[in-house]
Write a protein that holds these residues in place. Structure first.
Motif, PDB file in Angstrom:
ATOM      1  N   ALA A  34      48.951  -9.294  67.012  1.00 37.87           N
ATOM      2  CA  ALA A  34      47.728  -8.875  67.712  1.00 37.87           C
ATOM      3  C   ALA A  34      46.555  -9.797  67.398  1.00 37.87           C
ATOM      4  O   ALA A  34      45.653  -9.465  66.617  1.00 37.87           O
ATOM      5  CB  ALA A  34      47.399  -7.426  67.358  1.00 37.87           C
ATOM      6  N   ASP A  95      40.792  -5.026  54.073  1.00 36.54           N
ATOM      7  CA  ASP A  95      41.261  -4.949  55.464  1.00 36.54           C
ATOM      8  C   ASP A  95      41.585  -3.492  55.783  1.00 36.54           C
ATOM      9  O   ASP A  95      41.479  -2.621  54.905  1.00 36.54           O
ATOM     10  CB  ASP A  95      42.441  -5.902  55.750  1.00 36.54           C
ATOM     11  CG  ASP A  95      43.675  -5.612  54.914  1.00 36.54           C
ATOM     12  OD1 ASP A  95      43.845  -4.469  54.473  1.00 36.54           O
ATOM     13  OD2 ASP A  95      44.482  -6.535  54.703  1.00 36.54           O
ATOM     14  N   VAL A  96      41.963  -3.242  57.016  1.00 35.88           N
ATOM     15  CA  VAL A  96      42.150  -1.850  57.438  1.00 35.88           C
ATOM     16  C   VAL A  96      43.342  -1.226  56.719  1.00 35.88           C
ATOM     17  O   VAL A  96      43.288  -0.071  56.265  1.00 35.88           O
ATOM     18  CB  VAL A  96      42.308  -1.781  58.975  1.00 35.88           C
ATOM     19  CG1 VAL A  96      42.832  -0.418  59.405  1.00 35.88           C
ATOM     20  CG2 VAL A  96      40.959  -2.060  59.629  1.00 35.88           C
ATOM     21  N   THR A  97      44.401  -2.003  56.570  1.00 33.22           N
ATOM     22  CA  THR A  97      45.579  -1.459  55.900  1.00 33.22           C
ATOM     23  C   THR A  97      45.229  -1.069  54.465  1.00 33.22           C
ATOM     24  O   THR A  97      45.637  -0.005  53.969  1.00 33.22           O
ATOM     25  CB  THR A  97      46.721  -2.495  55.949  1.00 33.22           C
ATOM     26  OG1 THR A  97      46.887  -2.898  57.320  1.00 33.22           O
ATOM     27  CG2 THR A  97      48.017  -1.918  55.441  1.00 33.22           C
ATOM     28  N   TYR A 121      51.969   1.195  64.256  1.00 41.20           N
ATOM     29  CA  TYR A 121      51.662  -0.185  63.845  1.00 41.20           C
ATOM     30  C   TYR A 121      52.529  -0.517  62.620  1.00 41.20           C
ATOM     31  O   TYR A 121      52.518   0.222  61.631  1.00 41.20           O
ATOM     32  CB  TYR A 121      50.169  -0.277  63.541  1.00 41.20           C
ATOM     33  CG  TYR A 121      49.726  -1.506  62.816  1.00 41.20           C
ATOM     34  CD1 TYR A 121      49.931  -2.779  63.360  1.00 41.20           C
ATOM     35  CD2 TYR A 121      49.090  -1.418  61.579  1.00 41.20           C
ATOM     36  CE1 TYR A 121      49.520  -3.910  62.686  1.00 41.20           C
ATOM     37  CE2 TYR A 121      48.662  -2.548  60.904  1.00 41.20           C
ATOM     38  CZ  TYR A 121      48.886  -3.794  61.453  1.00 41.20           C
ATOM     39  OH  TYR A 121      48.476  -4.915  60.787  1.00 41.20           O
ATOM     40  N   GLN A 124      52.009   0.151  58.867  1.00 42.03           N
ATOM     41  CA  GLN A 124      51.814   1.564  58.494  1.00 42.03           C
ATOM     42  C   GLN A 124      53.133   2.190  58.043  1.00 42.03           C
ATOM     43  O   GLN A 124      53.127   3.189  57.322  1.00 42.03           O
ATOM     44  CB  GLN A 124      51.246   2.355  59.670  1.00 42.03           C
ATOM     45  CG  GLN A 124      49.826   1.964  60.041  1.00 42.03           C
ATOM     46  CD  GLN A 124      49.318   2.672  61.283  1.00 42.03           C
ATOM     47  OE1 GLN A 124      50.108   3.194  62.082  1.00 42.03           O
ATOM     48  NE2 GLN A 124      48.018   2.678  61.481  1.00 42.03           N
ATOM     49  N   THR A 168      46.135   6.945  64.574  1.00 38.57           N
ATOM     50  CA  THR A 168      45.681   5.632  65.032  1.00 38.57           C
ATOM     51  C   THR A 168      45.094   5.823  66.416  1.00 38.57           C
ATOM     52  O   THR A 168      45.802   6.169  67.358  1.00 38.57           O
ATOM     53  CB  THR A 168      46.855   4.631  65.054  1.00 38.57           C
ATOM     54  OG1 THR A 168      47.347   4.509  63.721  1.00 38.57           O
ATOM     55  CG2 THR A 168      46.397   3.267  65.545  1.00 38.57           C
ATOM     56  N   ASN A 172      47.847   1.670  68.668  1.00 43.01           N
ATOM     57  CA  ASN A 172      48.710   0.496  68.726  1.00 43.01           C
ATOM     58  C   ASN A 172      50.063   0.955  68.214  1.00 43.01           C
ATOM     59  O   ASN A 172      50.108   1.488  67.101  1.00 43.01           O
ATOM     60  CB  ASN A 172      48.134  -0.605  67.813  1.00 43.01           C
ATOM     61  CG  ASN A 172      49.110  -1.737  67.588  1.00 43.01           C
ATOM     62  OD1 ASN A 172      50.047  -1.913  68.342  1.00 43.01           O
ATOM     63  ND2 ASN A 172      48.892  -2.503  66.532  1.00 43.01           N
ATOM     64  N   ASP A 200      42.617   5.554  61.765  1.00 44.47           N
ATOM     65  CA  ASP A 200      42.526   4.093  61.904  1.00 44.47           C
ATOM     66  C   ASP A 200      41.949   3.815  63.287  1.00 44.47           C
ATOM     67  O   ASP A 200      42.620   4.016  64.295  1.00 44.47           O
ATOM     68  CB  ASP A 200      43.933   3.504  61.722  1.00 44.47           C
ATOM     69  CG  ASP A 200      44.004   2.004  61.992  1.00 44.47           C
ATOM     70  OD1 ASP A 200      43.106   1.457  62.661  1.00 44.47           O
ATOM     71  OD2 ASP A 200      44.999   1.385  61.560  1.00 44.47           O
ATOM     72  N   ILE A 202      40.498   0.813  64.312  1.00 46.23           N
ATOM     73  CA  ILE A 202      40.219  -0.621  64.415  1.00 46.23           C
ATOM     74  C   ILE A 202      40.100  -1.069  65.876  1.00 46.23           C
ATOM     75  O   ILE A 202      39.381  -2.011  66.187  1.00 46.23           O
ATOM     76  CB  ILE A 202      41.305  -1.455  63.661  1.00 46.23           C
ATOM     77  CG1 ILE A 202      40.880  -2.929  63.546  1.00 46.23           C
ATOM     78  CG2 ILE A 202      42.651  -1.352  64.316  1.00 46.23           C
ATOM     79  CD1 ILE A 202      41.790  -3.770  62.659  1.00 46.23           C
ATOM     80  N   HIS A 203      40.807  -0.368  66.777  1.00 42.96           N
ATOM     81  CA  HIS A 203      40.781  -0.794  68.183  1.00 42.96           C
ATOM     82  C   HIS A 203      39.674  -0.118  68.997  1.00 42.96           C
ATOM     83  O   HIS A 203      39.619  -0.312  70.217  1.00 42.96           O
ATOM     84  CB  HIS A 203      42.145  -0.530  68.841  1.00 42.96           C
ATOM     85  CG  HIS A 203      43.240  -1.403  68.307  1.00 42.96           C
ATOM     86  ND1 HIS A 203      43.410  -2.711  68.697  1.00 42.96           N
ATOM     87  CD2 HIS A 203      44.209  -1.168  67.388  1.00 42.96           C
ATOM     88  CE1 HIS A 203      44.434  -3.234  68.053  1.00 42.96           C
ATOM     89  NE2 HIS A 203      44.944  -2.327  67.253  1.00 42.96           N
ATOM     90  N   SER A 233      37.268  -7.055  63.004  1.00 44.25           N
ATOM     91  CA  SER A 233      38.188  -8.202  63.023  1.00 44.25           C
ATOM     92  C   SER A 233      39.150  -8.217  64.203  1.00 44.25           C
ATOM     93  O   SER A 233      39.578  -9.286  64.627  1.00 44.25           O
ATOM     94  CB  SER A 233      38.990  -8.221  61.720  1.00 44.25           C
ATOM     95  OG  SER A 233      39.693  -7.003  61.566  1.00 44.25           O
ATOM     96  N   LYS A 234      39.504  -7.055  64.735  1.00 42.46           N
ATOM     97  CA  LYS A 234      40.465  -7.051  65.853  1.00 42.46           C
ATOM     98  C   LYS A 234      39.756  -7.433  67.143  1.00 42.46           C
ATOM     99  O   LYS A 234      40.223  -8.289  67.893  1.00 42.46           O
ATOM    100  CB  LYS A 234      41.116  -5.669  65.954  1.00 42.46           C
ATOM    101  CG  LYS A 234      42.399  -5.583  66.707  1.00 42.46           C
ATOM    102  CD  LYS A 234      43.522  -6.510  66.256  1.00 42.46           C
ATOM    103  CE  LYS A 234      43.764  -6.629  64.786  1.00 42.46           C
ATOM    104  NZ  LYS A 234      44.771  -7.669  64.457  1.00 42.46           N
ATOM    105  N   ARG A 242      38.956 -11.156  56.273  1.00 36.74           N
ATOM    106  CA  ARG A 242      39.161 -10.122  55.266  1.00 36.74           C
ATOM    107  C   ARG A 242      37.954  -9.240  54.980  1.00 36.74           C
ATOM    108  O   ARG A 242      37.324  -9.332  53.929  1.00 36.74           O
ATOM    109  CB  ARG A 242      39.655 -10.728  53.927  1.00 36.74           C
ATOM    110  CG  ARG A 242      40.582 -11.890  54.002  1.00 36.74           C
ATOM    111  CD  ARG A 242      41.771 -11.664  54.889  1.00 36.74           C
ATOM    112  NE  ARG A 242      42.724 -10.696  54.379  1.00 36.74           N
ATOM    113  CZ  ARG A 242      43.463  -9.921  55.167  1.00 36.74           C
ATOM    114  NH1 ARG A 242      43.365  -9.994  56.480  1.00 36.74           N
ATOM    115  NH2 ARG A 242      44.312  -9.087  54.637  1.00 36.74           N
TER     116      ARG A 242
END
Ligand code: PLP
Length: 386
Positions: A34, A95-97, A121, A124, A168, A172, A200, A202-203, A233-234, A242
């Protein structure tokens, strides 16, 4: 294509994206991980270049909430997501993870099982194990056009002892944006069972016209049991820098997250902070152009699929640039492997749900010309191969 987003040439993309392009054989078009084949947003580049010019490569400020980053995210969330965030409750993380892992570790020390909707994802899939708990699957049916979380199943998993849902949203790989009603159903179950939700998001900046993102933390009563993990970041293509953020809406939860030993959360990068601040504060015009470009590509994809892969089924792409394709009609257990032989690298469905056959995730964030060639190659590989 009308938008002001600039496509990278193959050589530029190979230099910019060492994983997506650098780990794909020459001659094969990468459409897997991605990342987007576009030039970066000018305000982000300028801010990072200026920071490097100043020599800002020391440790970042150890600021677990607030600061420029907190204020920049709060401004972005208010403008784009209708979410009033307290800047003091925006905690940086690498980071998100890692942010999800931190939340699991700190908010769920009882090691109770984590519910993971599948497909998920890929990274995960390892989160329960590395945080010392079981993963309990909540499969979303691969059939059907709508993405529907089975709330009765979630109710049973919570009743049996699961205490965290990893949500999520937007999703994703399925491209789904949860509606307010869906989220309220989840919220009601979390409250009923005393469970937590790690959302999550992020998107979230990549919601396309037709859908509305509802931040989980904006639901009544969510702050007491939930955190959101977000990042610029996405949407701004800066994964290598980072820096993500864990957002809370409850001072007690914030305190629990920030009073952990430093070894748990101290490794985000100063350039990541600079990029995130620039993106959140000065990236609106570029982001609007990106969303417009992705909307055009979504329409292009629909036409290309009708022409080259008419048997493909696709859930509506409501957000993200990642299309989830059901290609079972073509009779290949691993259509990603077949596509690779045909010159396109897409992500295999089984990376998102072990054992799942016949599905792929296709990254459409490239030029219209490349996307056209990608689907053409997939069509001839899948329809033509034995
Ligand atoms: C849902 C989701 N969460 C997290 C990530 C990764 O974020 P990070 O690189 O910040 O860990 C991705 C990357 O594509 C993603 O799709």
């Amino acid at each position: 294509m009308t938008s002001q987003i600039r496509d990278l040439s193959d050589d530029e993309a190979r230099a910019a994206l060492p994983l997506k392009w650098g780990m794909t054989e020459p001659g094969v078009i990468p459409a897997w991980v991605a990342e987007m084949d576009y030039a970066l947003a000018e305000p982000v580049v300028a801010a990072v270049q200026e920071a490097v010019g100043r020599g800002t490569l020391g440790y970042p400020r150890f600021e677990l909430g607030g600061g420029e980053l907190g204020r920049a995210y709060a401004g972005f969330a208010a403008r784009h997501l209708g979410h009033e965030v307290d800047p003091a409750q925006v905690v940086p993380t690498v980071d998100v993870t890692a942010g999800v892992r931190l939340a699991l570790d700190v908010l769920g020390p009882d090691r109770s099982p984590m519910v993971l909707p599948l497909p998920a994802y890929a990274p995960q899939l390892g989160l329960a194990e590395v945080t010392g708990r079981q993963q309990w699957d909540l499969p979303v049916t691969p059939d059907g056009d709508a993405y529907v979380l089975d709330l009765d199943h979630l109710d049973r998993l919570f009743a049996d002892g699961a205490r965290t849902l990893l949500l999520t949203n937007p999703h994703n790989p399925c491209g789904h944006v949860h509606t307010r009603a869906e989220l309220e159903g989840i919220r009601d179950l979390a409250v009923k069972h005393g469970a937590r939700v790690i959302s999550d998001e992020i998107h979230a900046p990549l919601v396309l016209p037709g859908a509305d993102h509802v931040p989980y933390l904006t639901l009544d009563g969510a702050g007491a049991h939930a955190v959101a993990v977000v990042a610029a970041s996405k949407a701004f293509n800066t994964a290598g820098l980072r820096c993500a953020q864990v957002v809370t809406a409850d001072p007690a939860t914030h305190q629990r997250l920030t009073q952990v030993p430093m070894a748990r959360n101290d490794s985000w990068s100063p350039l990541g902070v600079v990029a995130a601040v620039a993106a959140y504060r000065d990236g609106d015009a570029w982001l609007a152009a990106l969303v417009q470009r992705l909307t055009e590509l979504r329409a292009l994809l629909a036409g290309l699929l009708a022409e080259h892969l008419p048997e493909a089924r696709m859930r509506p792409l409501e957000a993200t640039y990642l299309a989830w394709l059901d290609l079972r009609a073509y009779g290949h257990a691993d259509p990603a492997a077949v596509a690779l032989r045909g010159g396109v690298r897409v992500a295999a469905g089984h990376d998102y749900q072990p054992g799942l056959t016949g599905h792929v995730r296709l990254n459409i964030a490239t030029s219209a010309e490349r996307l056209t060639e990608i689907v053409r190659r997939m069509g001839s590989a899948l329809a033509g191969a034995a």
